[in-house]
Design a protein around this motif. Sequence first.
Motif, PDB file in Angstrom:
ATOM      1  N   ASN A   1       0.833  -1.199   0.000  1.00 48.41           N
ATOM      2  CA  ASN A   1       0.000   0.000   0.000  1.00 48.41           C
ATOM      3  C   ASN A   1       0.870   1.253   0.000  1.00 48.41           C
ATOM      4  O   ASN A   1       0.570   2.263   0.628  1.00 48.41           O
ATOM      5  CB  ASN A   1      -0.921  -0.026   1.225  1.00 48.41           C
ATOM      6  CG  ASN A   1      -2.188   0.777   1.055  1.00 48.41           C
ATOM      7  OD1 ASN A   1      -2.403   1.764   1.738  1.00 48.41           O
ATOM      8  ND2 ASN A   1      -3.035   0.373   0.135  1.00 48.41           N
ATOM      9  N   ARG A   2       1.989   1.163  -0.731  1.00 47.28           N
ATOM     10  CA  ARG A   2       3.016   2.202  -0.650  1.00 47.28           C
ATOM     11  C   ARG A   2       2.557   3.529  -1.263  1.00 47.28           C
ATOM     12  O   ARG A   2       3.023   4.591  -0.852  1.00 47.28           O
ATOM     13  CB  ARG A   2       4.281   1.739  -1.367  1.00 47.28           C
ATOM     14  CG  ARG A   2       4.830   0.407  -0.889  1.00 47.28           C
ATOM     15  CD  ARG A   2       5.412   0.464   0.496  1.00 47.28           C
ATOM     16  NE  ARG A   2       6.637   1.253   0.544  1.00 47.28           N
ATOM     17  CZ  ARG A   2       7.391   1.384   1.629  1.00 47.28           C
ATOM     18  NH1 ARG A   2       7.048   0.770   2.747  1.00 47.28           N
ATOM     19  NH2 ARG A   2       8.484   2.114   1.616  1.00 47.28           N
ATOM     20  N   SER A   3       1.678   3.480  -2.221  1.00 45.97           N
ATOM     21  CA  SER A   3       1.255   4.721  -2.869  1.00 45.97           C
ATOM     22  C   SER A   3       0.373   5.562  -1.968  1.00 45.97           C
ATOM     23  O   SER A   3       0.243   6.770  -2.164  1.00 45.97           O
ATOM     24  CB  SER A   3       0.488   4.397  -4.154  1.00 45.97           C
ATOM     25  OG  SER A   3      -0.762   3.792  -3.849  1.00 45.97           O
TER      26      SER A   3
ATOM     27  N   THR B   1     -10.492 -12.221   2.097  1.00 44.90           N
ATOM     28  CA  THR B   1      -9.222 -11.526   2.340  1.00 44.90           C
ATOM     29  C   THR B   1      -8.138 -12.485   2.814  1.00 44.90           C
ATOM     30  O   THR B   1      -6.959 -12.286   2.532  1.00 44.90           O
ATOM     31  CB  THR B   1      -9.402 -10.389   3.365  1.00 44.90           C
ATOM     32  OG1 THR B   1      -9.789 -10.936   4.635  1.00 44.90           O
ATOM     33  CG2 THR B   1     -10.450  -9.393   2.905  1.00 44.90           C
ATOM     34  N   LYS B   2      -8.538 -13.555   3.532  1.00 47.74           N
ATOM     35  CA  LYS B   2      -7.569 -14.558   3.962  1.00 47.74           C
ATOM     36  C   LYS B   2      -7.018 -15.351   2.773  1.00 47.74           C
ATOM     37  O   LYS B   2      -5.862 -15.771   2.768  1.00 47.74           O
ATOM     38  CB  LYS B   2      -8.227 -15.533   4.933  1.00 47.74           C
ATOM     39  CG  LYS B   2      -8.314 -15.024   6.360  1.00 47.74           C
ATOM     40  CD  LYS B   2      -7.032 -15.312   7.119  1.00 47.74           C
ATOM     41  CE  LYS B   2      -7.141 -14.833   8.549  1.00 47.74           C
ATOM     42  NZ  LYS B   2      -7.040 -13.392   8.695  1.00 47.74           N
ATOM     43  N   ARG B   3      -7.828 -15.603   1.784  1.00 52.06           N
ATOM     44  CA  ARG B   3      -7.421 -16.411   0.635  1.00 52.06           C
ATOM     45  C   ARG B   3      -6.562 -15.633  -0.353  1.00 52.06           C
ATOM     46  O   ARG B   3      -5.898 -16.211  -1.216  1.00 52.06           O
ATOM     47  CB  ARG B   3      -8.647 -16.969  -0.084  1.00 52.06           C
ATOM     48  CG  ARG B   3      -9.432 -17.949   0.729  1.00 52.06           C
ATOM     49  CD  ARG B   3      -8.627 -19.208   1.012  1.00 52.06           C
ATOM     50  NE  ARG B   3      -8.576 -20.102  -0.140  1.00 52.06           N
ATOM     51  CZ  ARG B   3      -7.777 -21.156  -0.238  1.00 52.06           C
ATOM     52  NH1 ARG B   3      -6.926 -21.422   0.745  1.00 52.06           N
ATOM     53  NH2 ARG B   3      -7.801 -21.923  -1.306  1.00 52.06           N
ATOM     54  N   CYS B   4      -6.568 -14.322  -0.228  1.00 55.73           N
ATOM     55  CA  CYS B   4      -5.888 -13.484  -1.211  1.00 55.73           C
ATOM     56  C   CYS B   4      -4.382 -13.729  -1.228  1.00 55.73           C
ATOM     57  O   CYS B   4      -3.785 -13.931  -2.292  1.00 55.73           O
ATOM     58  CB  CYS B   4      -6.193 -12.017  -0.923  1.00 55.73           C
ATOM     59  SG  CYS B   4      -5.579 -10.867  -2.175  1.00 55.73           S
TER      60      CYS B   4
ATOM     61  N   ARG C   1       2.675  -7.810  -1.941  1.00 47.94           N
ATOM     62  CA  ARG C   1       2.768  -6.914  -0.775  1.00 47.94           C
ATOM     63  C   ARG C   1       1.412  -6.340  -0.403  1.00 47.94           C
ATOM     64  O   ARG C   1       1.133  -6.073   0.768  1.00 47.94           O
ATOM     65  CB  ARG C   1       3.763  -5.783  -1.069  1.00 47.94           C
ATOM     66  CG  ARG C   1       5.214  -6.204  -1.061  1.00 47.94           C
ATOM     67  CD  ARG C   1       6.120  -4.983  -1.047  1.00 47.94           C
ATOM     68  NE  ARG C   1       5.954  -4.150  -2.226  1.00 47.94           N
ATOM     69  CZ  ARG C   1       6.610  -4.299  -3.361  1.00 47.94           C
ATOM     70  NH1 ARG C   1       7.495  -5.279  -3.490  1.00 47.94           N
ATOM     71  NH2 ARG C   1       6.406  -3.484  -4.385  1.00 47.94           N
ATOM     72  N   GLU C   2       0.570  -6.126  -1.392  1.00 53.80           N
ATOM     73  CA  GLU C   2      -0.747  -5.545  -1.145  1.00 53.80           C
ATOM     74  C   GLU C   2      -1.715  -6.568  -0.541  1.00 53.80           C
ATOM     75  O   GLU C   2      -2.658  -6.212   0.171  1.00 53.80           O
ATOM     76  CB  GLU C   2      -1.327  -5.008  -2.454  1.00 53.80           C
ATOM     77  CG  GLU C   2      -2.473  -4.043  -2.299  1.00 53.80           C
ATOM     78  CD  GLU C   2      -2.021  -2.689  -1.780  1.00 53.80           C
ATOM     79  OE1 GLU C   2      -2.791  -2.059  -1.027  1.00 53.80           O
ATOM     80  OE2 GLU C   2      -0.908  -2.254  -2.118  1.00 53.80           O
ATOM     81  N   SER C   3      -1.476  -7.849  -0.835  1.00 52.69           N
ATOM     82  CA  SER C   3      -2.485  -8.879  -0.564  1.00 52.69           C
ATOM     83  C   SER C   3      -2.883  -9.042   0.903  1.00 52.69           C
ATOM     84  O   SER C   3      -4.037  -9.373   1.166  1.00 52.69           O
ATOM     85  CB  SER C   3      -2.018 -10.217  -1.146  1.00 52.69           C
ATOM     86  OG  SER C   3      -0.811 -10.651  -0.540  1.00 52.69           O
ATOM     87  N   PRO C   4      -2.009  -8.846   1.904  1.00 53.59           N
ATOM     88  CA  PRO C   4      -2.471  -9.038   3.295  1.00 53.59           C
ATOM     89  C   PRO C   4      -3.293  -7.889   3.861  1.00 53.59           C
ATOM     90  O   PRO C   4      -3.909  -8.037   4.921  1.00 53.59           O
ATOM     91  CB  PRO C   4      -1.157  -9.184   4.089  1.00 53.59           C
ATOM     92  CG  PRO C   4      -0.065  -9.287   3.095  1.00 53.59           C
ATOM     93  CD  PRO C   4      -0.553  -8.607   1.861  1.00 53.59           C
TER      94      PRO C   4
END
Length: 550
Positions: A263-265, A389-392, A419-422
């Motif tokens: 979520n760096r942006s 969200t857990k499966r992502c 990196r975004e997925s969690p």
Amino acid sequence: MTRSTHSVTNQVPPLVGYDVFRGDAALAEAFARHVGPAHAEEATAELSALGEAAGSAEAQEWGAQANAHPPALRTHDRYGHRIDEVDFHPAWHRLLERAVTAGLTDAWSRPDGQLRRAAGFLVWTQVEAGHGCPVSMTHSAVPALRAQPELAAVWEPLLTSRTYEPGLRPAGRKAGVLAGMGMTEKQGGSDVRANTTRAEPLAEPGAYALTGHKWFCSAPMSDAFLVLARAPGGLTCFLLPRVLPDGTRNAFRIQRLKDKLGNRSNASAEVEFDGGTVAWRVGEEGRGVPTIIEMVGATRLDCVAGSAAIMRQAVAQAVHHAAHREAFGGKLIDKPLMENVLADLAIESEAATALTLRLAAACDAAAAGSAQDRHLLRLAVPAAKYWVTKRCTPLVAEALECLGGNGYVEESGMPRLLRESPLNSIWEGSGNVQALDVLRALQREPGALNAFLAEVGRAAGADHRLDAAIKALLTELSDLDGVEGRARRLVERLALVLQGALLVQHAPPAVADAFCAARLGGEGGAAFGTLPRAASLAAVVERARPVDGT
């Protein structure tokens, strides 16, 4: 004389020049299933235009640039004045502008608004997920603000505007605004009832002075924030503008920006309210959590949609890569083991998409007065938020592996997805919070379980594995003594049964059969790529293949 030592061959072309909406059969079909016929053509054309933009090389470059150049905090100007501003790369503004002009901050002003917005959010998030945070919060601030009609009358038209207008100015001088949120404090985390920020009434009716600290404040460049603070009557919700109506800047001290995994942006900050911070009460004193929960409910659904978007983009990239890459004497996509992996990823992605759009359609129906859908949402949203969200993260990790070493390189875009997925499993309440919320719904709102059982009952008799899973779920629900310790298992089964019911009713037989076998029938393993062998797996993979421009 320089000799060439190698030539570039067998490299996969970039996945660009395609319609992200129409190129996703699961999404397009789910949307067509739920949208009203009177405006289906117009809504589909609008989503297709957004899909073409999302699939363009230009938009994908915006996403890469916004993450390569993260936001920077400026606490003071050159003269030493406190300004507390956050600077963003121009690509961030282009992403937000397209999102706002596409109506992704407005689900409230048109028929099927929640459905249309959720589908658009799922499409555009595939370009870049970080800017979805202010988009989501701006959209979800509306139902919370309606608890204070005089505030809603001023702010709702600006929050739902299709004009993106960055910069800190009084709301009355802008054509559109963004909203953020500040609930979390150091000492409490998810336990917002432990918040200590104080709110003291001022002379102006409804106005308060706030003193305290917020450990996580999302999108601090926004025009206004919904925050929780303790008023004399208890924990209360407030609207806190960055700029006051007279043009002076509110006391909103950004202490630092968080250095996040992904979520760096997007900027997330710690902020300080120093006693001169002015905010206006939203709802009654002491009713802060019930008031702001309207915002939380909407953003939780966006967590489901956002994860579904990341999953879909990961699957699209993996299938696209395998369709073009040759290894061991043929295309990767034709290799039985790779086919199994891709098909397993595809059914997971389609289940997430189908569930997202069903819940969005239920939001529209509930707003129109359907008690059945309102009860369904009470149970299904936290269950979906927990499971999807857990499966992502495991899905994205497996999809990355499909690209081999190329997937581990930043230029592929897959590391950014990983990196975004969690994030969505943490944002708006982690897994345990969602599981406990499901238990509260089961114990306090019997109508929620009845609505859930009616929903999955529509698929009764269509698949013996689904029927058995529903029966086993009912057995588990019959004994809720000591249920907290097994709440995660229960919520997982609720989500899987609901996904299975949707796929059995609406997905192609190959997709529904593979899902029920692996997720409900116990015929799949813990890892992706362990589907029971069937001749139809090729059809599942082909369905998931994005229609690209190559």
